[in-house]
Design a protein around this motif. Sequence first.
Motif, mmCIF file in Angstrom:
data_model
loop_
_atom_site.group_PDB
_atom_site.id
_atom_site.type_symbol
_atom_site.label_atom_id
_atom_site.label_comp_id
_atom_site.label_asym_id
_atom_site.label_seq_id
_atom_site.Cartn_x
_atom_site.Cartn_y
_atom_site.Cartn_z
ATOM 1 N N PRO A 26 10.861 1.847 -19.657
ATOM 2 C CA PRO A 26 12.323 3.102 -19.414
ATOM 3 C C PRO A 26 13.369 1.937 -18.493
ATOM 4 O O PRO A 26 12.970 1.398 -17.916
ATOM 5 C CB PRO A 26 11.499 3.855 -18.432
ATOM 6 N N ALA A 57 12.273 -9.515 -14.200
ATOM 7 C CA ALA A 57 11.756 -9.633 -13.336
ATOM 8 C C ALA A 57 11.534 -9.010 -11.948
ATOM 9 O O ALA A 57 12.494 -8.264 -11.422
ATOM 10 C CB ALA A 57 11.153 -11.323 -12.704
ATOM 11 N N PHE A 58 10.020 -8.448 -12.419
ATOM 12 C CA PHE A 58 9.613 -7.167 -10.972
ATOM 13 C C PHE A 58 8.871 -7.896 -10.703
ATOM 14 O O PHE A 58 7.571 -8.569 -10.932
ATOM 15 C CB PHE A 58 9.653 -5.846 -11.993
ATOM 16 N N TYR A 77 -2.344 10.163 -25.647
ATOM 17 C CA TYR A 77 -1.405 9.560 -26.392
ATOM 18 C C TYR A 77 -1.311 7.911 -26.009
ATOM 19 O O TYR A 77 -1.081 7.251 -26.251
ATOM 20 C CB TYR A 77 -0.211 10.296 -26.635
ATOM 21 N N THR A 97 10.067 -1.836 -5.817
ATOM 22 C CA THR A 97 11.183 -2.200 -5.128
ATOM 23 C C THR A 97 11.544 -2.730 -4.009
ATOM 24 O O THR A 97 10.956 -1.623 -2.634
ATOM 25 C CB THR A 97 12.625 -0.103 -5.283
ATOM 26 N N ASN A 128 3.382 13.604 -15.220
ATOM 27 C CA ASN A 128 4.566 14.098 -15.482
ATOM 28 C C ASN A 128 3.924 15.211 -13.843
ATOM 29 O O ASN A 128 3.411 15.951 -14.360
ATOM 30 C CB ASN A 128 4.183 15.455 -16.652
ATOM 31 N N GLU B 41 3.453 12.233 -27.304
ATOM 32 C CA GLU B 41 3.608 12.264 -25.488
ATOM 33 C C GLU B 41 4.795 12.968 -25.200
ATOM 34 O O GLU B 41 5.812 13.041 -26.112
ATOM 35 C CB GLU B 41 4.475 10.488 -25.572
ATOM 36 N N ILE B 42 4.644 14.049 -24.221
ATOM 37 C CA ILE B 42 5.719 14.818 -23.896
ATOM 38 C C ILE B 42 6.380 14.846 -22.060
ATOM 39 O O ILE B 42 5.202 14.774 -21.391
ATOM 40 C CB ILE B 42 5.298 16.251 -23.723
ATOM 41 N N ILE B 43 7.378 13.781 -21.929
ATOM 42 C CA ILE B 43 8.110 13.740 -20.810
ATOM 43 C C ILE B 43 8.784 14.460 -20.099
ATOM 44 O O ILE B 43 10.057 15.489 -21.006
ATOM 45 C CB ILE B 43 8.210 12.498 -20.474
ATOM 46 N N ARG B 44 8.558 15.291 -19.317
ATOM 47 C CA ARG B 44 9.869 16.249 -18.551
ATOM 48 C C ARG B 44 11.271 15.350 -18.640
ATOM 49 O O ARG B 44 10.931 13.733 -17.691
ATOM 50 C CB ARG B 44 10.451 16.340 -17.439
ATOM 51 N N ILE B 47 12.651 13.278 -15.122
ATOM 52 C CA ILE B 47 11.359 12.285 -14.391
ATOM 53 C C ILE B 47 11.816 10.982 -15.205
ATOM 54 O O ILE B 47 11.941 10.067 -15.310
ATOM 55 C CB ILE B 47 10.324 12.679 -14.771
ATOM 56 N N LEU B 48 11.599 11.121 -16.329
ATOM 57 C CA LEU B 48 12.012 9.504 -17.332
ATOM 58 C C LEU B 48 12.973 8.572 -16.619
ATOM 59 O O LEU B 48 13.528 7.908 -16.647
ATOM 60 C CB LEU B 48 12.107 9.829 -18.573
ATOM 61 N N LYS B 50 14.569 9.335 -13.824
ATOM 62 C CA LYS B 50 14.640 9.024 -12.400
ATOM 63 C C LYS B 50 14.271 7.001 -12.310
ATOM 64 O O LYS B 50 13.906 6.172 -11.910
ATOM 65 C CB LYS B 50 13.625 9.310 -11.544
ATOM 66 N N VAL B 51 13.087 7.471 -13.538
ATOM 67 C CA VAL B 51 11.594 6.239 -13.712
ATOM 68 C C VAL B 51 13.180 5.066 -14.228
ATOM 69 O O VAL B 51 12.684 3.875 -13.702
ATOM 70 C CB VAL B 51 10.645 6.599 -14.648
ATOM 71 N N GLU B 52 13.400 5.300 -15.392
ATOM 72 C CA GLU B 52 14.428 4.056 -15.673
ATOM 73 C C GLU B 52 15.469 3.463 -14.488
ATOM 74 O O GLU B 52 15.758 2.821 -14.720
ATOM 75 C CB GLU B 52 15.179 4.912 -16.927
ATOM 76 N N GLU B 54 14.604 3.571 -11.231
ATOM 77 C CA GLU B 54 14.060 3.152 -10.455
ATOM 78 C C GLU B 54 13.760 1.876 -10.779
ATOM 79 O O GLU B 54 13.788 0.986 -10.048
ATOM 80 C CB GLU B 54 12.957 3.782 -9.536
ATOM 81 N N ASN B 55 13.503 1.400 -11.988
ATOM 82 C CA ASN B 55 13.376 0.602 -12.794
ATOM 83 C C ASN B 55 13.668 -0.195 -13.119
ATOM 84 O O ASN B 55 14.184 -1.842 -12.488
ATOM 85 C CB ASN B 55 12.871 0.488 -14.080
ATOM 86 N N GLN B 56 15.579 -0.204 -12.732
ATOM 87 C CA GLN B 56 16.960 -0.812 -12.588
ATOM 88 C C GLN B 56 16.639 -1.574 -11.179
ATOM 89 O O GLN B 56 17.822 -2.616 -11.520
ATOM 90 C CB GLN B 56 18.100 -0.039 -12.881
ATOM 91 N N LYS B 57 16.537 -0.348 -9.981
ATOM 92 C CA LYS B 57 16.376 -0.532 -8.955
ATOM 93 C C LYS B 57 15.701 -2.058 -8.550
ATOM 94 O O LYS B 57 15.583 -2.860 -7.291
ATOM 95 C CB LYS B 57 16.739 0.124 -8.162
ATOM 96 N N ALA B 58 14.618 -1.867 -8.955
ATOM 97 C CA ALA B 58 13.111 -2.296 -9.029
ATOM 98 C C ALA B 58 13.289 -3.695 -9.469
ATOM 99 O O ALA B 58 13.028 -5.181 -8.981
ATOM 100 C CB ALA B 58 12.219 -1.890 -9.392
ATOM 101 N N ARG B 59 14.147 -4.114 -10.624
ATOM 102 C CA ARG B 59 14.754 -5.814 -11.112
ATOM 103 C C ARG B 59 14.684 -6.445 -10.269
ATOM 104 O O ARG B 59 15.993 -6.292 -9.676
ATOM 105 C CB ARG B 59 15.668 -5.188 -12.228
#
Lengths: 149, 69
Positions: A26, A57-58, A77, A97, A128, B41-44, B47-48, B50-52, B54-59
């Motif tokens: 994501p 990179a992470f 799934y 992070t 979820n 796959e069912i995601i709220r 939340i997705l 938030k994860v996106e 956080e991933n941007q910040k974690a880079r």
Amino acid sequence: MKVHTRYHGDLEISDNEVIYFKNGIPGFPDETKYILIPLGENSPFSVLQSIELIELAFVVTDPFPFYKDYEFEVPDYMINQLDIKNKEEVRVYCIVTLGDSLDTSTVNLQAPLVLNSKNNNGKQFVLNTDKYHTKHVLKMNKKEMVQEG
Amino acid sequence: MLVLTRKKNESIIIDEHIEITILEVSGDQIKIGINAPKKVEIIRKEILEKVESENQKARTTSLNLDMFK
């Protein structure tokens, strides 16, 4: 094959070390191939390095030294997409992070990276649940570490 | 975007296998029931997102390897 890395220079790796995130992760849907570079032999930390984009990179970690009770159910799934045949194949990492130090760094337990070590397919699994969130402190049980060392 | 109006207990079917039912409406909260094959796959969405983010910040932008010793 040779891989350019952000922090470890050029590395020679074999094809079976490549981890495939079919739909990216994501926020980074276009990068689908990564390698894991451990940060030291006994360290829970590794760098997850994109093969396609050297700048991407992470830092990731084995979550269990920090949260030994961390758990989640892998739904059908995920089993389907990663073609998981048995649970021994599954590896779990969580993205860190970074702050200025490990004490101010956090780990994302809401969305673990689930890897199938047999076929090297991976997916960031978004839980979820409200039980975990994206910013847990990295509280290593230092006493245990010392005893082990 | 396709827009449909539904009442309580009415459903829509997506792609023959996914059924979404309005179970309860109360103020600005709506309870939705989803019947779908387990491989779906069912995601709220929040939340997705938030994860996106956080991933941007974690880079990583730099890495002090001494930090991990």
